[in-house]
Design a protein around this motif. Structure first.
Motif, PDB file in Angstrom:
ATOM      1  N   GLN A 284     -32.973 -13.675 -26.438  1.00  0.00           N
ATOM      2  CA  GLN A 284     -33.519 -13.171 -27.702  1.00  0.00           C
ATOM      3  C   GLN A 284     -33.553 -11.645 -27.707  1.00  0.00           C
ATOM      4  OE1 GLN A 284     -35.019 -16.178 -26.293  1.00  0.00           O
ATOM      5  NE2 GLN A 284     -33.496 -16.939 -27.746  1.00  0.00           N
ATOM      6  N   VAL A 287     -37.096  -7.773 -22.970  1.00  0.00           N
ATOM      7  CA  VAL A 287     -38.466  -8.175 -22.607  1.00  0.00           C
ATOM      8  C   VAL A 287     -39.021  -7.078 -21.715  1.00  0.00           C
ATOM      9  CG1 VAL A 287     -39.912  -9.856 -21.418  1.00  0.00           C
ATOM     10  CG2 VAL A 287     -37.946 -10.639 -22.758  1.00  0.00           C
ATOM     11  N   PHE A 343     -40.398 -10.956 -36.842  1.00  0.00           N
ATOM     12  CA  PHE A 343     -40.592 -11.586 -35.535  1.00  0.00           C
ATOM     13  C   PHE A 343     -39.343 -11.392 -34.670  1.00  0.00           C
ATOM     14  CE2 PHE A 343     -43.623 -15.056 -37.398  1.00  0.00           C
ATOM     15  CZ  PHE A 343     -44.574 -14.075 -37.645  1.00  0.00           C
ATOM     16  N   ASN A 344     -38.179 -11.674 -35.243  1.00  0.00           N
ATOM     17  CA  ASN A 344     -36.932 -11.549 -34.488  1.00  0.00           C
ATOM     18  C   ASN A 344     -36.688 -10.115 -34.046  1.00  0.00           C
ATOM     19  OD1 ASN A 344     -36.312 -14.273 -34.728  1.00  0.00           O
ATOM     20  ND2 ASN A 344     -35.164 -13.998 -36.626  1.00  0.00           N
ATOM     21  N   HIS A 346     -38.907  -7.684 -33.515  1.00  0.00           N
ATOM     22  CA  HIS A 346     -39.839  -7.255 -32.472  1.00  0.00           C
ATOM     23  C   HIS A 346     -39.573  -7.971 -31.153  1.00  0.00           C
ATOM     24  CE1 HIS A 346     -41.759  -4.855 -35.423  1.00  0.00           C
ATOM     25  NE2 HIS A 346     -42.256  -5.860 -36.102  1.00  0.00           N
ATOM     26  N   GLU A 347     -39.090  -9.205 -31.222  1.00  0.00           N
ATOM     27  CA  GLU A 347     -38.668  -9.881 -29.991  1.00  0.00           C
ATOM     28  C   GLU A 347     -37.459  -9.183 -29.393  1.00  0.00           C
ATOM     29  OE1 GLU A 347     -38.052 -13.956 -30.978  1.00  0.00           O
ATOM     30  OE2 GLU A 347     -40.193 -14.432 -31.044  1.00  0.00           O
ATOM     31  N   ARG A 354     -47.449 -10.068 -29.877  1.00  0.00           N
ATOM     32  CA  ARG A 354     -47.463 -10.037 -31.349  1.00  0.00           C
ATOM     33  C   ARG A 354     -48.765 -10.651 -31.851  1.00  0.00           C
ATOM     34  NH1 ARG A 354     -43.060 -12.969 -32.361  1.00  0.00           N
ATOM     35  NH2 ARG A 354     -44.027 -14.921 -33.063  1.00  0.00           N
ATOM     36  N   ARG A 372     -44.500 -12.446 -25.856  1.00  0.00           N
ATOM     37  CA  ARG A 372     -43.055 -12.295 -25.954  1.00  0.00           C
ATOM     38  C   ARG A 372     -42.283 -13.075 -24.887  1.00  0.00           C
ATOM     39  NH1 ARG A 372     -38.541 -12.753 -25.591  1.00  0.00           N
ATOM     40  NH2 ARG A 372     -36.810 -11.306 -26.004  1.00  0.00           N
ATOM     41  N   GLY A 375     -43.236 -17.129 -25.716  1.00  0.00           N
ATOM     42  CA  GLY A 375     -43.620 -17.631 -27.034  1.00  0.00           C
ATOM     43  C   GLY A 375     -44.948 -18.346 -27.073  1.00  0.00           C
TER      44      GLY A 375
END
Length: 491
Positions: A284, A287, A343-344, A346-347, A354, A372, A375
């Motif tokens: 995604q 991290v 969301f996408n 910031h991931e 979040r 993160r 989930g």
């Protein structure tokens, strides 16, 4: 790596094509771009990427200053005659040195090296500054870039022709003091990886044939990447008296006798950022542990037209409380993007925590917190939001460290003969621990067949093969073993 960041999703697989996946994460998460066309091996570090380096720099600089180190800065150009005063430096770095031969339109009387490392420009000034034992220990450090004209393929932060780092240089009265200094810096590098970057490391020393040019002992911390390759995370060198003799670093002792000092040097580069990104990130995107993340928390309000005012007011209050508590927090109240897009995004950018706030959270005086790394979603009271967030950030750090530790623990394997060494590295990667006779030729044999090398040997006090109380034989040649070697492929 282009400047097109519009496509948010990561398309490459971390497990199947780690290199392409890594490059995609670096680009799409806004960390770096490749340099101009025609400048292969250089990168442009974007603000989000540089913020990561600043976080490492701040943590490490504080450790240095707490242990007597002062920052200084030396010229980036080194006269060729200075380099030649330490023959091992010249021989060790000659293939990688970039040279300046002209200043404007004028030919220079002497070539100037663009620093590949700074021992040969710093040591002469240490010699000027040290007169008496009262001037010792002398500890200086500089934050700078160096240039090493490597021919290897560029990988941002892991392998670039120019890279950022710090290099510390010290002088001491005794060999024992210099060794203690060497280990102090290695301890600090280990702490940066384990306490700031959430990456466990192995620590030891390089084999004698792979020490820093001119050094007596090179110590190292090694970090294992998810693809089974090792990263040399930071090195601390006990230089003995070789540089002090070459550059006449002497002092008068308590009896007014002139003596030669013992010196050290030590460095950590932005390679640690490559290790950080590769270790923790996923398909995604980026991290990051909360310790270095530019934004530790993002608050995302979720509203309909009739609830917008109440939700925004609530979200702004939460953000203000976190800011006041010193949490690095962003409020994403953009109108032009829906919550899913946010969301996408910031991931992808790796924000550790979040906080989602909708009408239900407002009505119930609650918060929804989403981690993160995995989930995981939790509902918590709005009261004491700063304390709650800090607890979650600590939990996120622990998750990242535990995952990396489990990876490392499962990737150290033993082997007793050549076939087993080659087979284990070929099938699994990771570290292969084996008895070793101490001869470079045995490393060369493995390196030629599978591109793995000895990345570390344990310190003598930790190595059961040091001494005469064993009957182990070298895993490569079958002769008597004198050290334990850790073989691995490396970046």
């Amino acid at each position: 790596m282009t400047d097109d960041d519009q496509e948010l999703g990561i398309t490459e697989s971390k497990s199947h094509d780690t290199g392409e996946w890594y490059a995609e994460v670096v680009r799409k998460a806004g960390i770096a771009n490749y340099g101009p066309e025609g400048m292969s091996g250089f990168i442009v570090t974007r603000p989000r990427g540089y913020a990561l380096w600043e976080a490492v720099q701040s943590a490490l600089d504080a450790k240095f200053k707490a242990t007597g180190v002062q920052n200084a800065y030396f010229p980036m150009f080194i006269p060729e005659s200075y380099l030649e005063r330490e023959k091992d430096i010249v021989e060790g770095f000659d293939p990688e040195v970039a040279w300046v031969t002209k200043g404007g339109h004028e030919e220079l009387e002497e070539r100037l090296a663009v620093r590949p490392t700074s021992e040969s420009i710093i040591a002469p000034y240490m010699s000027k500054w040290i007169r008496s034992h009262r001037d010792l220990p002398l500890r200086v450090n500089q934050w700078c870039s160096v240039v090493r004209w490597e021919a290897t393929e560029t990988k941002p932060f892991f392998r670039t022709k120019e890279f950022l780092w710090q290099e510390g240089h010290t002088a001491h009265e005794t060999d024992e003091e210099a060794w203690e200094e060497t280990m102090t810096r290695l301890d600090q590098y280990e702490s940066i990886y384990e306490d700031v970057l959430a990456i466990p490391v192995l620590r030891g020393q390089k084999p004698d044939h792979d020490t820093f040019p001119g050094a007596k002992v090179t110590t190292t911390v090694e970090a294992l990447m998810p693809d089974g390759k090792s990263v040399q995370g930071g090195t601390s060198h006990h230089l003995g008296q070789s540089f002090a003799e070459a550059f006449e670093i002497t002092f008068s002792d308590t009896d007014e006798k002139e003596r030669t000092a013992y010196t050290t040097s030590w460095g950590l580069s932005w390679r640690c950022l490559g290790a950080l990104i590769m270790t923790h990130s996923d398909e995604q995107g980026l991290v990051l542990p909360p310790t270095v993340a530019p934004e530790q928390v993002v608050v995302v309000p979720i509203w309909q037209s009739d609830t917008k005012a109440d939700v925004l007011e609530y979200a702004e209050g939460v953000t203000a409380d976190l800011e006041e508590a010193g949490v690095r927090v962003e409020l994403d109240d953009r109108d032009e993007h829906n919550p899913g897009f946010k969301f996408n995004e910031h991931e992808l950018h790796g924000i550790p925590l979040r906080i989602e706030i909708g009408p239900n959270e407002v009505d119930d005086d609650e918060l929804t917190l989403v981690h993160r790394p995995d989930g995981e979603s939790t509902v918590a009271d709005r009261t004491d939001v700063a304390e709650t967030v800090r607890s979650h950030l600590d939990e996120i750090y622990a998750k990242l460290y535990t995952a990396a530790e489990e990876n490392l623990d499962g990737e150290v394997r033993e082997a007793d003969d050549r076939a087993e060494i080659l087979g284990t590295i070929g099938r699994h990667g990771g570290y292969v621990e084996t008895p070793w006779c101490g001869e470079q030729a045995c490393e060369a044999e493995i390196k030629e067949q599978i591109a793995a090398e000895i990345v570390m040997v344990p310190f003598e006090d930790d190595d059961e093969l040091v001494g005469d109380d064993h009957d182990e034989t070298c895993g490569v040649c079958g002769e008597e073993a004198v050290r334990t070697a850790y073989f691995a492929k490396s970046y």
